[in-house]
Design an enzyme around this catalytic site. Structure first.
Site, PDB file in Angstrom:
ATOM      1  CD  GLU A  51      -8.010  -4.700  -4.770  1.00 51.10           C
ATOM      2  OE1 GLU A  51      -8.112  -4.860  -3.534  1.00 51.10           O
ATOM      3  OE2 GLU A  51      -7.094  -5.201  -5.451  1.00 51.10           O
ATOM      4  CG  PHE A 113      -2.245  -1.095   8.182  1.00 48.84           C
ATOM      5  CD1 PHE A 113      -1.144  -1.716   7.606  1.00 48.84           C
ATOM      6  CD2 PHE A 113      -3.482  -1.738   8.109  1.00 48.84           C
ATOM      7  CE1 PHE A 113      -1.263  -2.949   6.990  1.00 48.84           C
ATOM      8  CE2 PHE A 113      -3.609  -2.967   7.487  1.00 48.84           C
ATOM      9  CZ  PHE A 113      -2.495  -3.576   6.921  1.00 48.84           C
ATOM     10  CD  GLN A 114      -4.638  -2.479   4.000  1.00 48.85           C
ATOM     11  OE1 GLN A 114      -5.823  -2.354   4.346  1.00 48.85           O
ATOM     12  NE2 GLN A 114      -4.200  -3.556   3.369  1.00 48.85           N
ATOM     13  CE  LYS A 163     -13.242  -0.103   9.978  1.00 47.24           C
ATOM     14  NZ  LYS A 163     -12.172  -1.067  10.379  1.00 47.24           N
ATOM     15  CG  MET A 467       2.019  -2.415 -31.862  1.00 49.90           C
ATOM     16  SD  MET A 467       1.602  -2.552 -33.623  1.00 49.90           S
ATOM     17  CE  MET A 467      -0.184  -2.653 -33.534  1.00 49.90           C
TER      18      MET A 467
END
Length: 554
Positions: A51, A113-114, A163, A467
């Site tokens: 993602e 969940f999630q 959802k 760096m």
């Protein structure tokens, strides 16, 4: 027309003329993905490997095309994996719309969940965000999100869709996108007159530009303005390409790794005309010693930037292109030959230079500049290679240079290059990477191969976090704590195992031939270049020093 929320999402994307989205599916966006499948002849979906890659790709697409970038992810870890990309876009004022799924309304706030409160997580790093709890408000929310992302100072907007909202049906009616007008309400005649008076009275003006020039598509007006007032021009990292690097008035980048001509010159000026720039700490360094004899005329679309880091003598809040048009319409063409020649003297006396012993990143980038044309987009990761690119590659047009300036996101470049190549299929897209950054999101090589995107990755491998190592060398007595990487990785073999071409540069004599071979490839290619671990970026301003107190090469 009766449609599900998922279908309304896609219809609204079509309203906004979205032709490409980047993302990764999951359970709480499954209905949106089903609708995308049914509309794939209208909207192309690019499936990234992670993602975060989708968010960086949407960002690169937006920066390189000027359109709003769009990415999609599911709830929970899918949404949180977008956060770094959202913050990157926010810091650099990139227009994006991020669509996330979430658990059904009845499960919100129950540690389901999630489930993550992604709107709460991203509140500090978005222009605005939404949780859609009413299906009847979904279409207008999406339309408003695109408008907010594009108007004024651009930025990312997130829409979180539970959802069951995606599954519910309601009436949908097509609506034309709201026209985004340029911000001109505060560009008063008095403000323009005061600015002109300052400019006309100035003997040694210096123009300092930032990313706002690129975002407002004001490069043509800026060129006319600079030539009208006959003043030297310097740029922040984000402003590169807003003014032609090859123009005789351009002095190079300003700031921590800016040129001596820019840093010394601006401290000799009596008027700084700051255009779409925010006086960041990497530019100004020690504020008390920054341009002590100069008045500051600040032109910016965002009133929050005025007097935030440096106090202005006069300012104009408004769209940069419109401000410059009005200044150009009223300016008296001027001749500041003596001042311009003084700055040219600094450019001649203090050119960028590097040691000529062995293979150097600076030489590779110079040769890349020589063999590419204006039909090229260059992305970078973050670190030494980023600064060398800013110093040694000539960006003569806006949207040619994609880099994470404000957040400094390692792993940004590959995703951004993917988005840029998808949005600009006829252009050559190059990502210049360091080995440390490259490892962070190298999984997106799979995306480049899957879509046969002809991206050229130039991997500058110094076997270290260069760096940070440079700072450890200069300021920490050479205590290289966790910056020596010592990979056993065969990067050419890695590329080939992903299914792309792998090339190697180990000697200076190979550079031009191998780079040309890479450019001639019809698919993705990685060019591995091994340089010495102690090569450094110079000039450099030490922490807390005035910007004209530069450490030069060696």
């Amino acid at each position: 027309m009766l449609l599900t929320g998922a279908d309304i999402v896609v219809e609204c994307l079509k309203e906004q003329k979205v032709d490409t989205v980047f993302g990764y599916p999951g359970g709480n966006v499954i209905h949106i993905y089903d609708s995308l499948y049914k509309n794939k002849k209208y909207i192309k979906h690019i499936l990234t490997a992670h993602e975060q890659g989708a968010s960086h790709a949407a960002d690169g697409y937006a920066r390189s095309t000027g359109k709003v970038g769009v990415c999609i992810a599911t709830s929970g870890p899918g949404a949180t994996n977008l956060v770094t990309g959202i913050a990157t876009a926010y810091m650099d004022s990139v227009p994006m719309v991020i669509i996330t799924g979430n658990v059904p309304l009845s499960l919100l706030g129950k540690d389901s969940f999630q489930e993550v409160d992604i709107a709460g997580v991203t509140a500090p790093i978005t222009k605005h965000n939404y949780i859609v709890k009413d299906i009847n408000k979904l279409a207008d929310t999406i339309r408003e999100a695109f408008y907010i992302a594009s108007e004024g100072r651009q930025g990312p907007v997130l829409i979180d869709i539970p959802k069951d909202i995606a599954m519910t049906t309601t009436d949908y009616e097509y609506a034309e996108p709201k026209l985004v007008e340029r911000c001109i309400k505060n560009i008063t005649e008095e403000a323009i007159e005061n600015a002109l008076e300052l400019i006309n009275k100035s003997k040694q003006p210096f123009i300092y530009i930032g990313g706002g020039v690129v975002r407002s598509e004001a490069s043509k007006e800026l060129l006319e303005f600079a030539e009208n007032i006959d003043a030297p021009v310097t740029s922040s990292l984000m402003g590169l390409g807003g003014f032609p690097s090859s123009h005789e008035l351009f002095t190079g980048m300003i700031g921590m790794h800016g040129t001596k001509a820019s840093n010394k010159g601006i401290n000799k000026s009596d008027l700084i005309i700051a255009i779409g720039a925010r006086f960041s700490d990497r530019v100004v360094s020690k504020v008390e010693k920054f341009a002590p004899n100069a008045k500051i005329l600040h032109i910016d679309i965002d009133p929050a930037e005025i007097n935030k880091n440096v106090v202005s003598y006069h300012y104009i809040v408004g769209d940069i292109r419109e401000v410059l048009k009005q200044l150009n319409n009223n300016i008296i063409k001027q001749d500041r030959k003596q001042w311009v020649n003084k700055i040219k003297g600094y450019k001649d006396k203090y050119p960028l230079r590097y040691p000529d012993n062995g293979l150097k990143a600076q030489y590779i980038i110079e040769k890349l500049n020589d063999i590419t044309d204006e039909n090229t987009i260059v992305a970078t990761e973050v670190g030494q290679h980023q600064m060398w690119t800013a110093q040694y590659y000539n960006f003569n047009s806006p949207k040619e240079f994609l880099t994470s300036g404000g957040l400094g996101t390692m792993g940004f470049g590959l995703g951004a290059a993917i988005g840029a190549q998808v949005g600009n299929p006829t252009k050559t897209v190059i990502n210049i990477a360091g080995d440390g950054c490259f490892k962070m999101n190298l999984i997106e090589l799979a995306t480049a191969v899957n879509y046969n995107l002809p991206i050229i990755i130039i991997l500058i491998n110094n076997n270290s976090l260069g760096m940070v190592r440079q700072w450890q060398s200069l300021f920490f007595d050479g205590r290289y704590s966790e910056t020596t990487l010592n990979h056993a990785t065969n990067f050419v073999g890695l590329a080939e195992n992903f299914g792309m071409r792998g090339l190697e540069i180990s000697r200076k004599e190979q550079v031009e031939e191998v780079l040309q071979e890479a450019i001639n490839c019809k698919g993705p290619v990685l060019v591995h270049c091994r340089i010495h671990e102690d090569d450094k970026v110079f000039p450099m301003v030490a922490p807390g020093e005035a910007i004209d107190s530069l450490i030069m090469e060696g």
